[in-house]
Write a protein that holds these residues in place. Sequence first.
Motif, PDB file in Angstrom:
ATOM      1  N   ILE A 100       0.838  -1.202   0.000  1.00  0.00           N
ATOM      2  CA  ILE A 100       0.000   0.000   0.000  1.00  0.00           C
ATOM      3  C   ILE A 100       0.874   1.254   0.000  1.00  0.00           C
ATOM      4  N   GLY A 101       1.931   1.241   0.782  1.00  0.00           N
ATOM      5  CA  GLY A 101       2.841   2.388   0.826  1.00  0.00           C
ATOM      6  C   GLY A 101       3.527   2.635  -0.507  1.00  0.00           C
ATOM      7  N   VAL A 102       3.982   1.572  -1.144  1.00  0.00           N
ATOM      8  CA  VAL A 102       4.646   1.703  -2.448  1.00  0.00           C
ATOM      9  C   VAL A 102       3.661   2.224  -3.492  1.00  0.00           C
ATOM     10  N   HIS A 103       2.449   1.686  -3.486  1.00  0.00           N
ATOM     11  CA  HIS A 103       1.432   2.140  -4.436  1.00  0.00           C
ATOM     12  C   HIS A 103       1.130   3.632  -4.218  1.00  0.00           C
ATOM     13  N   GLY A 104       0.992   4.029  -2.973  1.00  0.00           N
ATOM     14  CA  GLY A 104       0.725   5.436  -2.664  1.00  0.00           C
ATOM     15  C   GLY A 104       1.852   6.339  -3.104  1.00  0.00           C
ATOM     16  N   PHE A 105       3.082   5.875  -2.918  1.00  0.00           N
ATOM     17  CA  PHE A 105       4.245   6.662  -3.342  1.00  0.00           C
ATOM     18  C   PHE A 105       4.219   6.895  -4.849  1.00  0.00           C
ATOM     19  N   TRP A 106       4.008   5.837  -5.640  1.00  0.00           N
ATOM     20  CA  TRP A 106       4.013   5.969  -7.093  1.00  0.00           C
ATOM     21  C   TRP A 106       2.836   6.794  -7.575  1.00  0.00           C
ATOM     22  N   LYS A 107       1.677   6.628  -6.934  1.00  0.00           N
ATOM     23  CA  LYS A 107       0.508   7.419  -7.313  1.00  0.00           C
ATOM     24  C   LYS A 107       0.761   8.905  -7.035  1.00  0.00           C
ATOM     25  N   SER A 108       1.341   9.191  -5.894  1.00  0.00           N
ATOM     26  CA  SER A 108       1.656  10.567  -5.530  1.00  0.00           C
ATOM     27  C   SER A 108       2.665  11.164  -6.504  1.00  0.00           C
ATOM     28  N   ARG A 109       3.640  10.379  -6.891  1.00  0.00           N
ATOM     29  CA  ARG A 109       4.644  10.857  -7.840  1.00  0.00           C
ATOM     30  C   ARG A 109       4.028  11.163  -9.200  1.00  0.00           C
ATOM     31  N   ALA A 110       3.124  10.292  -9.665  1.00  0.00           N
ATOM     32  CA  ALA A 110       2.460  10.516 -10.947  1.00  0.00           C
ATOM     33  C   ALA A 110       1.582  11.763 -10.887  1.00  0.00           C
ATOM     34  N   LEU A 111       0.857  11.948  -9.799  1.00  0.00           N
ATOM     35  CA  LEU A 111       0.007  13.127  -9.665  1.00  0.00           C
ATOM     36  C   LEU A 111       0.839  14.404  -9.575  1.00  0.00           C
ATOM     37  N   SER A 112       1.984  14.320  -8.926  1.00  0.00           N
ATOM     38  CA  SER A 112       2.870  15.475  -8.836  1.00  0.00           C
ATOM     39  C   SER A 112       3.370  15.874 -10.218  1.00  0.00           C
ATOM     40  N   LYS A 113       3.735  14.887 -11.019  1.00  0.00           N
ATOM     41  CA  LYS A 113       4.208  15.162 -12.377  1.00  0.00           C
ATOM     42  C   LYS A 113       3.084  15.772 -13.217  1.00  0.00           C
ATOM     43  N   GLN A 114       1.856  15.235 -13.067  1.00  0.00           N
ATOM     44  CA  GLN A 114       0.721  15.763 -13.808  1.00  0.00           C
ATOM     45  C   GLN A 114       0.433  17.209 -13.391  1.00  0.00           C
TER      46      GLN A 114
END
Length: 100
Positions: free
Chosen positions: A42-56
């Motif tokens: 869950i933590g890894v998924h949240g990290f990658w999701k947050s990174r993608a949203l930050s880039k967007q």
Amino acid sequence: MLTPKLIHENLHEHHTQVLQLFKQNPWLIPVTTALHIVPVAIGVHGFWKSRALSKQLKIEREKTKQLALQQVDKVQTTMADHHCQMPALHHLMMKLHSQH
């Protein structure tokens, strides 16, 4: 406060109990492993999701900046066109003085 020797003995006793529990119930090993893996996943998924949203978000901010710059260019071009069509006050005053 526990001394290092007492801490070591308590940890050894705890590990022994856990090993005996796993020997008696081997089905607990995959369940325990899954319980430890789920929060990590869950933590890894949240990290990658947050990174993608930050880039967007950065991309959207850049688009907004580009649109704002285009609007400024249009306004400046329009103002320059009007400036060229209308004579400046200084030029009008000079014509009035030259006529007298």
